[in-house]
Write an enzyme that holds these catalytic residues in place. Structure first.
Site, PDB file in Angstrom:
ATOM      1  N   LYS A  23       7.087   7.178  -7.811  1.00 31.47           N
ATOM      2  CA  LYS A  23       8.233   7.018  -8.722  1.00 31.47           C
ATOM      3  C   LYS A  23       7.730   6.582 -10.095  1.00 31.47           C
ATOM      4  CE  LYS A  23      10.396   4.190  -5.786  1.00 31.47           C
ATOM      5  NZ  LYS A  23       9.643   4.383  -4.531  1.00 31.47           N
ATOM      6  N   ASP A  62     -11.174   4.151  -3.210  1.00 34.54           N
ATOM      7  CA  ASP A  62     -11.731   5.374  -3.810  1.00 34.54           C
ATOM      8  C   ASP A  62     -11.533   5.430  -5.321  1.00 34.54           C
ATOM      9  OD1 ASP A  62      -8.848   5.782  -3.473  1.00 34.54           O
ATOM     10  OD2 ASP A  62      -9.278   7.725  -4.349  1.00 34.54           O
ATOM     11  N   ASP A 113      -4.765   6.996   0.255  1.00 38.02           N
ATOM     12  CA  ASP A 113      -4.940   8.203  -0.565  1.00 38.02           C
ATOM     13  C   ASP A 113      -6.311   8.222  -1.219  1.00 38.02           C
ATOM     14  OD1 ASP A 113      -2.310   9.400  -0.251  1.00 38.02           O
ATOM     15  OD2 ASP A 113      -1.612   7.589  -1.235  1.00 38.02           O
ATOM     16  N   ASP A 132      -7.637   1.542   2.071  1.00 36.87           N
ATOM     17  CA  ASP A 132      -6.732   2.307   1.231  1.00 36.87           C
ATOM     18  C   ASP A 132      -6.478   3.646   1.955  1.00 36.87           C
ATOM     19  OD1 ASP A 132      -5.431   3.428  -1.108  1.00 36.87           O
ATOM     20  OD2 ASP A 132      -7.308   4.506  -1.477  1.00 36.87           O
ATOM     21  N   ARG A 151       4.854   7.236 -11.279  1.00 34.13           N
ATOM     22  CA  ARG A 151       4.127   8.372 -11.859  1.00 34.13           C
ATOM     23  C   ARG A 151       5.089   9.360 -12.514  1.00 34.13           C
ATOM     24  NH1 ARG A 151       0.331   9.842  -7.575  1.00 34.13           N
ATOM     25  NH2 ARG A 151      -0.590   7.900  -8.291  1.00 34.13           N
ATOM     26  N   THR A 160      -1.983   0.141   0.805  1.00 31.87           N
ATOM     27  CA  THR A 160      -1.827   1.351   0.003  1.00 31.87           C
ATOM     28  C   THR A 160      -0.577   1.319  -0.870  1.00 31.87           C
ATOM     29  OG1 THR A 160      -1.466   3.755   0.127  1.00 31.87           O
ATOM     30  CG2 THR A 160      -0.672   2.467   1.970  1.00 31.87           C
ATOM     31  N   THR A 161      -0.634   2.111  -1.901  1.00 30.93           N
ATOM     32  CA  THR A 161       0.509   2.257  -2.787  1.00 30.93           C
ATOM     33  C   THR A 161       1.515   3.277  -2.255  1.00 30.93           C
ATOM     34  OG1 THR A 161      -1.000   1.825  -4.584  1.00 30.93           O
ATOM     35  CG2 THR A 161       1.042   2.857  -5.175  1.00 30.93           C
ATOM     36  N   THR A 162       1.063   4.110  -1.347  1.00 29.98           N
ATOM     37  CA  THR A 162       1.902   5.233  -0.935  1.00 29.98           C
ATOM     38  C   THR A 162       3.051   4.787  -0.014  1.00 29.98           C
ATOM     39  OG1 THR A 162       1.611   7.592  -0.463  1.00 29.98           O
ATOM     40  CG2 THR A 162       0.829   6.082   1.188  1.00 29.98           C
TER      41      THR A 162
END
Ligand code: XBP
Ligand code: MG
Length: 253
Positions: A56, A185, A13, A11, A58, A124-126
């Site tokens: 987006k 995390d 972030d 991951d 969020r 990752t989501t980012t």
């Protein structure tokens, strides 16, 4: 016979770097100010907003739960997309200025894995541009190539806690979940990796230290460095520094 460990899937972030409070949050606020919105995401509010992954998503969650009086513009999707594009621009610039370092032990473990020919991926989501900016600014311009797959952002429609982003990385690498180990995390992170059937090592951060990490192979405060030990927060094995030998042991356990 048990499988040999083939790949580490990271991951970004909160795991590679502590980007949320002093990186993403600050970049969101800069984008809001630039758009002349009076929204300010405090450190505490941001902790609540982290319940939803993806920038987006969020922003939408914020308007649904915390700023319900805001009158949405007619072109709402475009409005969110453009705010988020500005946020990405700010975040990338911050990373390029080197404002956020890698967490302790991350560079050491990645380099050790490379030397041992263990394959590497990111899940990752980012947004992909954020990954590139962070990885290049901390590990050097060649480092993006160290990762065989960069599974990031909108590449899958269902973000963490859905397993899709890990499933995608596994499929691209041609590996099964029981040949790899994930590093996360957060609760949403481990829900995603576990739903993809991956064993998962957790390093917590300020926002996630109280999260439920049931099923993690170990929960640490950080990866640690030789001479600067990590703390085991959950798990039976005594670890002072998360090196490849320990990762292999956790994978086999
Ligand atoms: C990371 C996130 C991301 C970042 C923002 O979750 O939730 O949404 O906060 O990224 P994880 P974007 O570490 O579990 O992948 O604004 O680029 O979407
Ligand atoms: Mg994370």
């Amino acid at each position: 016979m048990a499988n040999e460990l083939q790949a580490l899937i990271f991951d970004v972030d909160g795991t590679l770097a502590d980007t949320e409070r002093d990186g993403h949050r600050v970049a969101f606020n800069a984008a809001f100010a630039e758009a002349e919105l009076d929204w300010v995401w405090s450190e505490v509010l941001y902790g609540e907003l982290l319940a939803v992954t993806g920038g987006k998503e969020r922003i939408r969650f914020y308007l649904e739960k915390f700023n319900t009086d805001f009158e949405k513009p007619a072109q709402f999707d475009e409005f969110v997309a453009s705010l988020h594009a500005a946020k990405t621009r700010h975040f990338v610039a911050m990373m390029q200025r080197g404002e956020i370092p890698l967490r302790p032990g991350v560079e050491r473990l990645i380099k050790e894995a490379r030397a041992a020919k263990i394959r590497l991926a990111i899940s990752t989501t980012t947004t992909p541009a954020n990954v590139e900016a962070l990885v290049s600014s901390t590990l050097g311009s060649e480092a993006m190539q160290w990762f065989e797959v960069i599974a990031a952002g909108d590449i899958v429609p269902a973000k963490k806690p859905a397993p899709d982003i890990y499933d995608y990385a596994l499929e691209k690498m041609g590996l099964q979940a029981d040949q790899c180990i994930a590093f996360e995390d957060s609760r949403n992170g481990i829900l995603s990796s576990q739903a993809a059937k991956l064993k998962t090592i957790i390093t917590v951060n300020g926002y996630t230290s109280e999260d439920d990490f049931s099923g993690a192979v170990i929960v640490l405060d950080q990866m640690g460095e030789p001479g600067a030990s990590c703390k085991v927060l959950q798990g039976d094995i005594d670890v002072t520094c998360l090196d490849l030998a320990v990762v292999r042991k956790l994978f086999q356990a």
